[in-house]
Design an enzyme around this catalytic site. Sequence first.
Site, PDB file in Angstrom:
ATOM      1  N   VAL A 169       0.833  -1.207   0.000  1.00  9.82           N
ATOM      2  CA  VAL A 169       0.000   0.000   0.000  1.00  9.82           C
ATOM      3  C   VAL A 169       0.869   1.261   0.000  1.00  9.82           C
ATOM      4  O   VAL A 169       0.639   2.195  -0.782  1.00  9.82           O
ATOM      5  CB  VAL A 169      -0.965   0.007   1.214  1.00  9.82           C
ATOM      6  CG1 VAL A 169      -1.824   1.265   1.214  1.00  9.82           C
ATOM      7  CG2 VAL A 169      -1.848  -1.242   1.198  1.00  9.82           C
ATOM      8  N   VAL A 186     -11.442  -0.902   5.744  1.00 10.94           N
ATOM      9  CA  VAL A 186     -12.504  -1.846   5.368  1.00 10.94           C
ATOM     10  C   VAL A 186     -12.822  -1.680   3.885  1.00 10.94           C
ATOM     11  O   VAL A 186     -13.111  -0.582   3.419  1.00 10.94           O
ATOM     12  CB  VAL A 186     -13.802  -1.612   6.184  1.00 10.94           C
ATOM     13  CG1 VAL A 186     -14.847  -2.671   5.819  1.00 10.94           C
ATOM     14  CG2 VAL A 186     -13.524  -1.636   7.675  1.00 10.94           C
ATOM     15  N   GLU A 242      -2.026 -15.036   1.043  1.00 10.16           N
ATOM     16  CA  GLU A 242      -0.674 -14.832   1.555  1.00 10.16           C
ATOM     17  C   GLU A 242      -0.069 -16.171   1.943  1.00 10.16           C
ATOM     18  O   GLU A 242      -0.778 -17.173   2.098  1.00 10.16           O
ATOM     19  CB  GLU A 242      -0.733 -13.915   2.767  1.00 10.16           C
ATOM     20  CG  GLU A 242      -1.212 -12.527   2.359  1.00 10.16           C
ATOM     21  CD  GLU A 242      -1.030 -11.512   3.465  1.00 10.16           C
ATOM     22  OE1 GLU A 242      -0.170 -11.717   4.323  1.00 10.16           O
ATOM     23  OE2 GLU A 242      -1.770 -10.521   3.439  1.00 10.16           O
ATOM     24  N   ASP A 273      -9.520 -11.367   9.653  1.00 12.32           N
ATOM     25  CA  ASP A 273      -9.531 -10.116   8.885  1.00 12.32           C
ATOM     26  C   ASP A 273     -10.971  -9.593   8.745  1.00 12.32           C
ATOM     27  O   ASP A 273     -11.253  -8.418   9.011  1.00 12.32           O
ATOM     28  CB  ASP A 273      -8.903 -10.384   7.501  1.00 12.32           C
ATOM     29  CG  ASP A 273      -8.959  -9.175   6.587  1.00 12.32           C
ATOM     30  OD1 ASP A 273      -8.089  -8.300   6.713  1.00 12.32           O
ATOM     31  OD2 ASP A 273      -9.879  -9.109   5.754  1.00 12.32           O
ATOM     32  N   LYS A 311     -12.950  -6.155  10.352  1.00 13.31           N
ATOM     33  CA  LYS A 311     -13.712  -5.229   9.516  1.00 13.31           C
ATOM     34  C   LYS A 311     -15.167  -5.141  10.001  1.00 13.31           C
ATOM     35  O   LYS A 311     -15.762  -4.051  10.025  1.00 13.31           O
ATOM     36  CB  LYS A 311     -13.649  -5.680   8.055  1.00 13.31           C
ATOM     37  CG  LYS A 311     -12.244  -5.528   7.467  1.00 13.31           C
ATOM     38  CD  LYS A 311     -12.081  -6.274   6.158  1.00 13.31           C
ATOM     39  CE  LYS A 311     -10.718  -6.050   5.533  1.00 13.31           C
ATOM     40  NZ  LYS A 311     -10.426  -6.914   4.391  1.00 13.31           N
TER      41      LYS A 311
HETATM   42  P1  NAP Z   1       3.240  -4.751   3.689  1.00 13.14           P
HETATM   43  O1  NAP Z   1       3.334  -4.890   2.221  1.00 13.14           O
HETATM   44  O2  NAP Z   1       3.650  -5.894   4.544  1.00 13.14           O
HETATM   45  O3  NAP Z   1       4.097  -3.457   4.098  1.00 13.14           O
HETATM   46  C1  NAP Z   1       4.364  -3.145   5.445  1.00 13.14           C
HETATM   47  C2  NAP Z   1       5.422  -2.041   5.476  1.00 13.14           C
HETATM   48  O4  NAP Z   1       5.637  -1.681   6.823  1.00 13.14           O
HETATM   49  C3  NAP Z   1       6.774  -2.457   4.893  1.00 13.14           C
HETATM   50  O5  NAP Z   1       7.287  -1.427   4.108  1.00 13.14           O
HETATM   51  C4  NAP Z   1       7.650  -2.646   6.134  1.00 13.14           C
HETATM   52  O6  NAP Z   1       8.997  -2.301   5.942  1.00 13.14           O
HETATM   53  C5  NAP Z   1       7.031  -1.641   7.069  1.00 13.14           C
HETATM   54  N1  NAP Z   1       7.279  -1.968   8.459  1.00 13.14           N
HETATM   55  C6  NAP Z   1       6.995  -3.121   9.109  1.00 13.14           C
HETATM   56  N2  NAP Z   1       7.361  -3.032  10.402  1.00 13.14           N
HETATM   57  C7  NAP Z   1       7.856  -1.786  10.559  1.00 13.14           C
HETATM   58  C8  NAP Z   1       8.402  -1.078  11.651  1.00 13.14           C
HETATM   59  N3  NAP Z   1       8.479  -1.645  12.851  1.00 13.14           N
HETATM   60  N4  NAP Z   1       8.829   0.181  11.464  1.00 13.14           N
HETATM   61  C9  NAP Z   1       8.761   0.758  10.238  1.00 13.14           C
HETATM   62  N5  NAP Z   1       8.246   0.149   9.163  1.00 13.14           N
HETATM   63  C10 NAP Z   1       7.803  -1.106   9.325  1.00 13.14           C
HETATM   64  O7  NAP Z   1       1.751  -4.372   4.138  1.00 13.14           O
HETATM   65  P2  NAP Z   1       0.584  -3.786   3.221  1.00 13.14           P
HETATM   66  O8  NAP Z   1      -0.052  -4.897   2.458  1.00 13.14           O
HETATM   67  O9  NAP Z   1       1.061  -2.601   2.495  1.00 13.14           O
HETATM   68  O10 NAP Z   1      -0.504  -3.376   4.341  1.00 13.14           O
HETATM   69  C11 NAP Z   1      -0.315  -2.229   5.124  1.00 13.14           C
HETATM   70  C12 NAP Z   1      -1.600  -1.945   5.927  1.00 13.14           C
HETATM   71  O11 NAP Z   1      -2.664  -1.740   5.013  1.00 13.14           O
HETATM   72  C13 NAP Z   1      -2.043  -3.082   6.856  1.00 13.14           C
HETATM   73  O12 NAP Z   1      -2.646  -2.535   7.997  1.00 13.14           O
HETATM   74  C14 NAP Z   1      -3.094  -3.799   6.023  1.00 13.14           C
HETATM   75  O13 NAP Z   1      -4.037  -4.491   6.815  1.00 13.14           O
HETATM   76  C15 NAP Z   1      -3.730  -2.626   5.323  1.00 13.14           C
HETATM   77  N6  NAP Z   1      -4.410  -2.988   4.081  1.00 13.14           N
HETATM   78  C16 NAP Z   1      -3.744  -3.666   3.110  1.00 13.14           C
HETATM   79  C17 NAP Z   1      -4.390  -3.994   1.949  1.00 13.14           C
HETATM   80  C18 NAP Z   1      -3.671  -4.730   0.850  1.00 13.14           C
HETATM   81  O14 NAP Z   1      -4.321  -5.075  -0.146  1.00 13.14           O
HETATM   82  N7  NAP Z   1      -2.390  -4.993   0.956  1.00 13.14           N
HETATM   83  C19 NAP Z   1      -5.742  -3.642   1.771  1.00 13.14           C
HETATM   84  C20 NAP Z   1      -6.407  -2.925   2.783  1.00 13.14           C
HETATM   85  C21 NAP Z   1      -5.720  -2.608   3.933  1.00 13.14           C
HETATM   86  P3  NAP Z   1       9.971  -3.155   4.955  1.00 13.14           P
HETATM   87  O15 NAP Z   1       9.364  -2.995   3.582  1.00 13.14           O
HETATM   88  O16 NAP Z   1      11.281  -2.481   5.034  1.00 13.14           O
HETATM   89  O17 NAP Z   1       9.934  -4.540   5.456  1.00 13.14           O
HETATM   90  N1  HSE Z   2      -6.311  -9.810   3.122  1.00 10.79           N
HETATM   91  C1  HSE Z   2      -7.342  -8.880   2.816  1.00 10.79           C
HETATM   92  C2  HSE Z   2      -8.308  -9.513   1.810  1.00 10.79           C
HETATM   93  C3  HSE Z   2      -6.746  -7.608   2.266  1.00 10.79           C
HETATM   94  O1  HSE Z   2      -8.059 -10.637   1.330  1.00 10.79           O
HETATM   95  O2  HSE Z   2      -9.340  -8.941   1.524  1.00 10.79           O
HETATM   96  C4  HSE Z   2      -7.645  -6.420   2.375  1.00 10.79           C
HETATM   97  O3  HSE Z   2      -7.909  -6.055   3.677  1.00 10.79           O
END
Ligand code: NAP
Ligand code: HSE
Length: 433
Positions: free
Chosen positions: A17, A132, A190, A201, A205
């Site tokens: 994100v 959400v 994942e 999850d 939500k």
């Molecule tokens: P992600 O790809 O795992 O990215 C997490 C990021 O946080 C990485 O850049 C990581 O650094 C960094 N990080 C982890 N621990 C840290 C720390 N202690 N200090 C500083 N940085 C740290 O996660 P994501 O998929 O982008 O999701 C991020 C958020 O959005 C979550 O809350 C998730 O539930 C929400 N979300 C995600 C999606 C989706 O489709 N992915 C949809 C809706 C909501 P490094 O890169 O250096 O490891």
């Molecule tokens: N793991 C979540 C999904 C990402 O499959 O919908 C969005 O929150």
Amino acid sequence: MPSRKPIRVALLGCGTVGTEVVRLLTDQAADLTARTGAPLELAGIAVRKPNKHREVPADLLTTDAEALVASDVDVVVEVIGGIEPSRTLLLGALRAGKSVVTANKALLAEHSAELFEAADGSGADLYFEAAVAGAIPLLRPLRESLAGDRITRVMGIVNGTTNFILSGMDSTGASYAETLEEATRLGYAEADPTADVDGFDAASKAAILASLAFHTRVTAADVHREGIAAVSAADIAAARGLGRTVKLLAICERVTGDDGQESVAVRVHPAMIPRSHPLAGVSAAFNAVFVEADAAGEMMFYGQGAGGAPTASAVVGDLVAVARNLVHSGRGPRESAYAALPVRPMGQTPTRYHISLDVADRAGVLSQVAAVFAEHDVSIAAVRQEGRVDDASLVIVTHAATDAALRSTVDKIGGLPVVREVVSVMRVEGEES
Ligand code: NAP
Ligand code: HSE
């Protein structure tokens, strides 16, 4: 062009994100400035491993998220995920009067009360549209557009991974394990799919949706949760045979008891829905949510519930809202939990059930099974029997019954000598009770 000084933004996390948030802030800089009235300036990006982030300017990267939050930033955008260090970082930001935008459903579903309290203490904003249903504008309609109405029900598909798996099982007839493997191979699930397939999850939500819809604090622990790991190819085939399909639903309801007392029931579980229901057509990783309100009637919100770019769209939309508030000395909505409705335990929550049994095909079997339903005050709506040589498949659909009554009924039926196997027990939604 506006002459106001830039709004300085700290970005915590630069993964799926966060990378897209940086891209939108860069690509749309001029438009965002025009829309908010001030430039949005990235002051720093906190990550764990700066060396792997070649796609963002190196001079913005830091491993010291705490120092970034404490620096002269106006807004903190959190896309790290999980409870800590996000909770501590965001509480620190809010207490210091810095507004927060987060996509972190796990954190909000457990700690929104203390986050809102910190925001209220300093007058900062707390926005979380992306938490959400990804890109879909859903929380702002609940928090703002529908604030003049009385919401009675929110029901939807809020997890893309499980929807991809259940849609796949339905279209191919494959087992849960085979379809999960395929979803992992294609990158939809994942490596550790527990949070999605076990319903955590979706439960987070659902807690957020119920809190906003019913002006009541609901946490993830208040949500009845069942995942999809136990959904079998036989369940899917049984549903198909009856013109239904299986979806993992998040259901938040306002319930009025016999004594007139209102409560909320919040649950996440697989359920059969008619193939004619609009949610049945939501396939692959899409999300869709139905909202019912007294004056507005029925509404459906549909779109991409996950993915870097769709989620970043919601994050940056929130950032624009916060920036506008800063420019015009306004403030976004606060927590609204005045109703403080009790949460109804699942055992007391009435739903309809589909029960599929393998039974001996001889006289009197149906009456024995029906007697157990009657004994537990569970009313039968429909029965279908398909005979084989000396055994039969019996499918029973009930009228609304409480979870507790249904569990006792099924336990007793499973012990009847004429019942060879309880093949499938699943709730039925989206039909008149
Ligand atoms: P992600 O790809 O795992 O990215 C997490 C990021 O946080 C990485 O850049 C990581 O650094 C960094 N990080 C982890 N621990 C840290 C720390 N202690 N200090 C500083 N940085 C740290 O996660 P994501 O998929 O982008 O999701 C991020 C958020 O959005 C979550 O809350 C998730 O539930 C929400 N979300 C995600 C999606 C989706 O489709 N992915 C949809 C809706 C909501 P490094 O890169 O250096 O490891
Ligand atoms: N793991 C979540 C999904 C990402 O499959 O919908 C969005 O929150």
